[in-house]
Design a protein around this motif. Structure first.
Motif, short mmCIF file in Angstrom:
data_model
loop_
_atom_site.label_atom_id
_atom_site.label_comp_id
_atom_site.label_asym_id
_atom_site.label_seq_id
_atom_site.Cartn_x
_atom_site.Cartn_y
_atom_site.Cartn_z
N SER A 21 0.90 -0.66 -0.66
CA SER A 21 0.41 0.09 0.27
C SER A 21 1.18 1.19 0.01
O SER A 21 0.23 2.72 -1.18
CB SER A 21 -0.83 -0.14 0.89
OG SER A 21 -1.73 -0.91 0.58
N SER A 22 1.85 1.32 1.37
CA SER A 22 2.67 2.45 1.18
C SER A 22 4.21 2.67 -0.62
O SER A 22 3.53 4.29 -1.04
CB SER A 22 3.86 2.21 2.01
OG SER A 22 4.72 1.40 2.00
N ARG A 78 1.61 6.46 -7.07
CA ARG A 78 0.57 6.56 -7.34
C ARG A 78 0.54 8.48 -7.83
O ARG A 78 0.11 9.14 -8.77
CB ARG A 78 -0.76 6.76 -6.62
CG ARG A 78 -1.43 4.85 -7.04
CD ARG A 78 -2.20 4.37 -6.02
NE ARG A 78 -3.02 3.40 -6.17
CZ ARG A 78 -3.21 2.32 -5.15
NH1 ARG A 78 -2.55 2.67 -3.89
NH2 ARG A 78 -3.52 1.71 -5.69
N GLU A 79 1.45 8.47 -6.83
CA GLU A 79 1.96 10.35 -7.13
C GLU A 79 2.84 10.21 -7.74
O GLU A 79 2.62 11.31 -9.13
CB GLU A 79 2.52 10.70 -4.88
CG GLU A 79 1.78 10.74 -4.24
CD GLU A 79 2.35 11.31 -3.44
OE1 GLU A 79 3.38 11.43 -3.17
OE2 GLU A 79 1.69 12.11 -2.05
N HIS A 95 -7.90 1.17 -1.68
CA HIS A 95 -7.55 0.49 -0.80
C HIS A 95 -9.09 0.04 -0.29
O HIS A 95 -9.59 -1.18 0.29
CB HIS A 95 -7.95 1.30 1.14
CG HIS A 95 -5.90 1.77 0.70
ND1 HIS A 95 -5.60 1.07 1.04
CD2 HIS A 95 -5.69 3.48 1.35
CE1 HIS A 95 -4.40 1.71 1.38
NE2 HIS A 95 -4.35 3.13 1.39
N LYS A 139 -4.49 10.35 -3.79
CA LYS A 139 -4.83 10.12 -2.79
C LYS A 139 -6.41 9.90 -2.87
O LYS A 139 -7.34 8.80 -2.47
CB LYS A 139 -5.28 11.29 -2.05
CG LYS A 139 -6.01 10.89 -0.26
CD LYS A 139 -5.41 10.26 0.36
CE LYS A 139 -5.90 9.63 1.96
NZ LYS A 139 -5.16 8.98 2.62
N ASP A 194 -5.68 6.56 -4.36
CA ASP A 194 -5.32 5.18 -2.85
C ASP A 194 -6.40 4.99 -2.77
O ASP A 194 -6.56 3.61 -2.26
CB ASP A 194 -4.24 6.10 -2.27
CG ASP A 194 -3.97 5.69 -1.43
OD1 ASP A 194 -2.53 4.37 -2.49
OD2 ASP A 194 -2.76 5.58 -0.42
N ARG A 221 1.35 4.20 -3.09
CA ARG A 221 0.52 5.17 -2.61
C ARG A 221 2.13 6.31 -3.52
O ARG A 221 1.83 7.08 -4.45
CB ARG A 221 0.72 5.54 -1.16
CG ARG A 221 0.39 7.23 -1.35
CD ARG A 221 -0.31 7.97 -1.51
NE ARG A 221 -0.86 9.07 -1.42
CZ ARG A 221 -1.42 9.60 -0.54
NH1 ARG A 221 -1.93 8.98 0.18
NH2 ARG A 221 -1.18 11.52 -0.89
#
Length: 256
Positions: free
Chosen positions: A37-38, A44-45, A177, A170, A173, A41
């Protein structure tokens, strides 16, 4: 015969404690070390930051569409599974005959079997809500892509552009999730199915699911590949090239 035996109540409590406990554990650990997940992220940014330099965003829209279609597949499949479980509830006698013929099955009353199947159906209902909310969030992301400013063509400073890209990342994200939560419900539903046969096997299946989830989230080869793909950031020469995600895992991006 009681609706559920004491053993069944205990193992059901263990099941929900393991599910909720793992969810909390994964959330906390994502702030402290690299997880799927991290690391995703950060990717994705990067994606949203580069999107701002694209005048033609057909590829970006196609990527979002692919993500949305995958989630839609699981949402529609979940409805079919729920229908199947409700059918099994309405045909308790036939279901009990099938279960009794399987090895290691323990005796259970019709009402007890219906209750277990109802719990299983509720897990898939939860997954369905997560999948459909993920689909909606991906559709919101498509709107953001369509309204995103073009770098260099609008009088916006870097801070404003980074703020937009961070918020868009975000939102993607959050959609990811919820998709992940739906998939996690599928995993635990597989363990829950074992409860129909044997409560002790149910505990072992629950622990096995937690182990599989932990292995894939924290120590999988996919995580290693995603993490290593970020190493290009350290190879960029010169000081003029800035990236949206500085560092890895628990380190924050520009607007987090």
């Amino acid at each position: 015969m009681l609706l559920l035996s004491l053993i069944d109540l205990v193992v059901l409590a263990v099941f929900f404690a393991a599910w909720l406990g793992y969810a909390r554990f994964a959330k906390v650990m994502a702030l402290q070390k690299d997880t799927l997940s991290s690391v995703m992220r950060i990717h994705r940014e990067d994606w949203m930051w580069r999107l701002l330099s694209h005048e033609n965003r057909i590829a970006d829209v196609s990527l979002l569409g692919n993500l949305e279609r995958v989630v839609s597949f699981f949402a529609s499949t979940t409805l079919l599974i729920i229908a199947g479980v409700l059918t099994a509830i309405s045909a308790t006698e036939g279901t009990m005959t099938v279960i009794a013929s399987l090895p290691w099955s323990t005796p259970i009353s019709p009402a007890g079997l219906q209750f277990k199947l109802l719990v299983l159906a509720l897990v898939f209902v939860y997954a369905f809500f997560k999948f459909t909310w993920s689909i909606r969030q991906y559709s919101f992301c498509s709107v953001l892509v369509g309204s995103a400013p073009v770098m260099g063509r609008e009088e916006l400073g870097e801070q404003a552009l980074r703020l937009f890209s961070s918020r868009a990342a975000k939102l993607i994200d959050l959609a990811g999730h919820d998709y992940n939560f739906g998939l996690r419900a599928y995993y635990f539903a597989l363990a829950l199915m074992v409860w129909l046969l044997n409560p002790w096997a149910f505990v072992l299946a629950t622990l096995w699911v937690v182990l599989v989830l932990y292995r894939r989230e924290f120590h999988s080869r996919a995580l290693k590949a995603l993490r290593e793909s970020l190493e290009y950031k350290t190879m960029v020469s010169g000081g003029g090239h800035s990236e949206p995600g500085q560092g890895r895992g628990g380190e924050k991006g520009p607007a987090e």
